[in-house]
Design a protein around this motif. Structure first.
Motif, PDB file in Angstrom:
ATOM      1  N   LEU A   1      -7.831  34.395  36.569  1.00  0.00           N
ATOM      2  CA  LEU A   1      -8.423  33.183  37.123  1.00  0.00           C
ATOM      3  C   LEU A   1      -7.439  32.038  36.982  1.00  0.00           C
ATOM      4  CD1 LEU A   1     -11.811  33.490  35.191  1.00  0.00           C
ATOM      5  CD2 LEU A   1     -11.296  34.406  37.464  1.00  0.00           C
ATOM      6  N   ARG A   2      -7.333  31.229  38.024  1.00  0.00           N
ATOM      7  CA  ARG A   2      -6.484  30.035  37.943  1.00  0.00           C
ATOM      8  C   ARG A   2      -7.393  28.827  37.808  1.00  0.00           C
ATOM      9  NH1 ARG A   2      -1.375  27.999  41.532  1.00  0.00           N
ATOM     10  NH2 ARG A   2      -1.064  26.087  40.353  1.00  0.00           N
ATOM     11  N   LEU A   3      -7.270  28.131  36.695  1.00  0.00           N
ATOM     12  CA  LEU A   3      -8.073  26.941  36.442  1.00  0.00           C
ATOM     13  C   LEU A   3      -7.193  25.700  36.481  1.00  0.00           C
ATOM     14  CD1 LEU A   3     -10.223  28.326  33.513  1.00  0.00           C
ATOM     15  CD2 LEU A   3     -10.941  27.907  35.844  1.00  0.00           C
ATOM     16  N   PRO A   4      -7.797  24.560  36.828  1.00  0.00           N
ATOM     17  CA  PRO A   4      -7.012  23.327  36.763  1.00  0.00           C
ATOM     18  C   PRO A   4      -6.681  23.007  35.308  1.00  0.00           C
ATOM     19  CG  PRO A   4      -9.311  22.822  37.165  1.00  0.00           C
ATOM     20  CD  PRO A   4      -9.179  24.317  37.242  1.00  0.00           C
ATOM     21  N   SER A   5      -5.481  22.563  35.088  1.00  0.00           N
ATOM     22  CA  SER A   5      -5.056  22.225  33.735  1.00  0.00           C
ATOM     23  C   SER A   5      -5.937  21.126  33.151  1.00  0.00           C
ATOM     24  CB  SER A   5      -3.603  21.753  33.749  1.00  0.00           C
ATOM     25  OG  SER A   5      -3.233  21.292  32.470  1.00  0.00           O
ATOM     26  N   THR A   6      -6.268  21.291  31.877  1.00  0.00           N
ATOM     27  CA  THR A   6      -7.040  20.274  31.160  1.00  0.00           C
ATOM     28  C   THR A   6      -6.132  19.199  30.565  1.00  0.00           C
ATOM     29  OG1 THR A   6      -6.979  21.582  29.128  1.00  0.00           O
ATOM     30  CG2 THR A   6      -8.903  21.885  30.588  1.00  0.00           C
ATOM     31  N   SER A   7      -4.850  19.349  30.753  1.00  0.00           N
ATOM     32  CA  SER A   7      -3.860  18.410  30.206  1.00  0.00           C
ATOM     33  C   SER A   7      -4.034  17.005  30.770  1.00  0.00           C
ATOM     34  CB  SER A   7      -2.456  18.912  30.547  1.00  0.00           C
ATOM     35  OG  SER A   7      -1.494  17.914  30.311  1.00  0.00           O
ATOM     36  N   PRO A   8      -3.738  15.993  29.957  1.00  0.00           N
ATOM     37  CA  PRO A   8      -3.767  14.624  30.475  1.00  0.00           C
ATOM     38  C   PRO A   8      -2.722  14.412  31.576  1.00  0.00           C
ATOM     39  CG  PRO A   8      -3.037  14.638  28.180  1.00  0.00           C
ATOM     40  CD  PRO A   8      -3.443  16.037  28.522  1.00  0.00           C
ATOM     41  N   ALA A   9      -1.721  15.286  31.651  1.00  0.00           N
ATOM     42  CA  ALA A   9      -0.718  15.183  32.711  1.00  0.00           C
ATOM     43  C   ALA A   9      -1.307  15.544  34.083  1.00  0.00           C
ATOM     44  CB  ALA A   9       0.479  16.085  32.410  1.00  0.00           C
ATOM     45  N   ASN A  10      -2.439  16.231  34.092  1.00  0.00           N
ATOM     46  CA  ASN A  10      -3.106  16.600  35.345  1.00  0.00           C
ATOM     47  C   ASN A  10      -4.102  15.507  35.730  1.00  0.00           C
ATOM     48  OD1 ASN A  10      -4.101  17.923  37.582  1.00  0.00           O
ATOM     49  ND2 ASN A  10      -5.331  19.378  36.420  1.00  0.00           N
ATOM     50  N   ALA A  11      -3.591  14.338  35.992  1.00  0.00           N
ATOM     51  CA  ALA A  11      -4.439  13.176  36.295  1.00  0.00           C
ATOM     52  C   ALA A  11      -4.966  13.183  37.724  1.00  0.00           C
ATOM     53  CB  ALA A  11      -3.665  11.891  36.034  1.00  0.00           C
ATOM     54  N   SER A  12      -4.446  14.064  38.568  1.00  0.00           N
ATOM     55  CA  SER A  12      -4.918  14.108  39.956  1.00  0.00           C
ATOM     56  C   SER A  12      -6.308  14.735  40.072  1.00  0.00           C
ATOM     57  CB  SER A  12      -3.915  14.860  40.838  1.00  0.00           C
ATOM     58  OG  SER A  12      -3.840  16.210  40.446  1.00  0.00           O
ATOM     59  N   TRP A  13      -6.747  15.421  39.029  1.00  0.00           N
ATOM     60  CA  TRP A  13      -8.095  16.012  39.000  1.00  0.00           C
ATOM     61  C   TRP A  13      -8.964  15.162  38.075  1.00  0.00           C
ATOM     62  CZ3 TRP A  13     -10.000  21.227  40.260  1.00  0.00           C
ATOM     63  CH2 TRP A  13      -9.145  21.930  41.117  1.00  0.00           C
TER      64      TRP A  13
ATOM     65  N   ALA B   1      -8.261  33.514  31.958  1.00  0.00           N
ATOM     66  CA  ALA B   1      -8.360  32.226  32.650  1.00  0.00           C
ATOM     67  C   ALA B   1      -7.108  31.425  32.335  1.00  0.00           C
ATOM     68  CB  ALA B   1      -9.613  31.487  32.195  1.00  0.00           C
ATOM     69  N   HIS B   2      -6.276  31.245  33.329  1.00  0.00           N
ATOM     70  CA  HIS B   2      -5.022  30.516  33.144  1.00  0.00           C
ATOM     71  C   HIS B   2      -5.273  29.022  33.290  1.00  0.00           C
ATOM     72  CE1 HIS B   2      -2.394  34.039  33.045  1.00  0.00           C
ATOM     73  NE2 HIS B   2      -3.306  34.575  33.833  1.00  0.00           N
ATOM     74  N   ASN B   3      -5.034  28.307  32.197  1.00  0.00           N
ATOM     75  CA  ASN B   3      -5.254  26.864  32.143  1.00  0.00           C
ATOM     76  C   ASN B   3      -4.014  26.161  32.692  1.00  0.00           C
ATOM     77  OD1 ASN B   3      -5.933  24.246  31.555  1.00  0.00           O
ATOM     78  ND2 ASN B   3      -6.292  24.580  29.381  1.00  0.00           N
TER      79      ASN B   3
END
Length: 176
Positions: free
Chosen positions: A145-157, A117-119
């Motif tokens: 698997l492509r997962l949405p990043s859990t990083s705070p930089a991924n604020a669009s999700w 699972a790629h974060n």
């Protein structure tokens, strides 16, 4: 300008029961400082897992070893695509001179591995190479698997959107 030493990543957190390996790109500054995966307090990684497994309380962030054991007991492992790199700050876009981890060697420790699972996008960019470095007879059974990043930089999700995507991705492997 002085030459910077490469940053060195963290060791894998895996066990013989690991069915899904979560791969980030490379630990951020806060994670490297703490020597803990997903150590930034605003990263959603641990919060998502706590929401996926509400019946088993997530150990406190002060007890990282217990958190790692908690994760392994549920069949999840963690590592990163890069073993080392040069980077200012924590953004993936600043990574340069990266060296990829040895996935062929790691695979020998993971007899039950069914998916990687790629974060986030930077990790997923290497999905084909990661699978290609693993033993050919197992290559067909290991899903990417492509997962949405859990990083705070991924604020669009939003958190809920990330949670649902992670739940949907991990469910087929019996992790939720």
């Amino acid at each position: 300008m002085a030459e910077e030493s490469p940053l060195i990543g963290l060791p894998p957190i895996v066990g013989a029961q690991t069915r899904v390996l979560v791969l980030g790109s490379f630990p951020g500054v806060a994670s490297l400082r703490a020597s803990q995966y997903y150590g930034h307090p605003q990263n959603h990684f641990w919060k998502i897992l706590a929401a996926l497994w509400p019946a088993q309380a997530l150990p406190s962030r002060e007890d990282y070893a217990a958190r790692c054991q908690w994760l392994l007991e549920r069949g999840l492992g963690i590592w990163d695509v890069y073993a080392a790199c040069e980077r200012e700050g924590s953004l993936d876009s600043n990574i340069c001179n990266a060296r990829v981890n040895d996935f062929a060697a790691l695979q020998k420790q993971l007899p039950r591995l069914a998916a990687i699972a790629h974060n986030g996008g930077e990790s997923f960019r290497h999905a084909k190479a990661v699978r290609g470095s693993m033993a050919l007879h197992d290559n067909d059974r290991i899903e990417s698997l492509r997962l949405p990043s859990t990083s705070p930089a991924n604020a669009s999700w939003s958190f809920d959107k990330k949670l649902n995507a992670w739940r949907d991705a991990l469910a087929p492997y019996g992790l939720v």
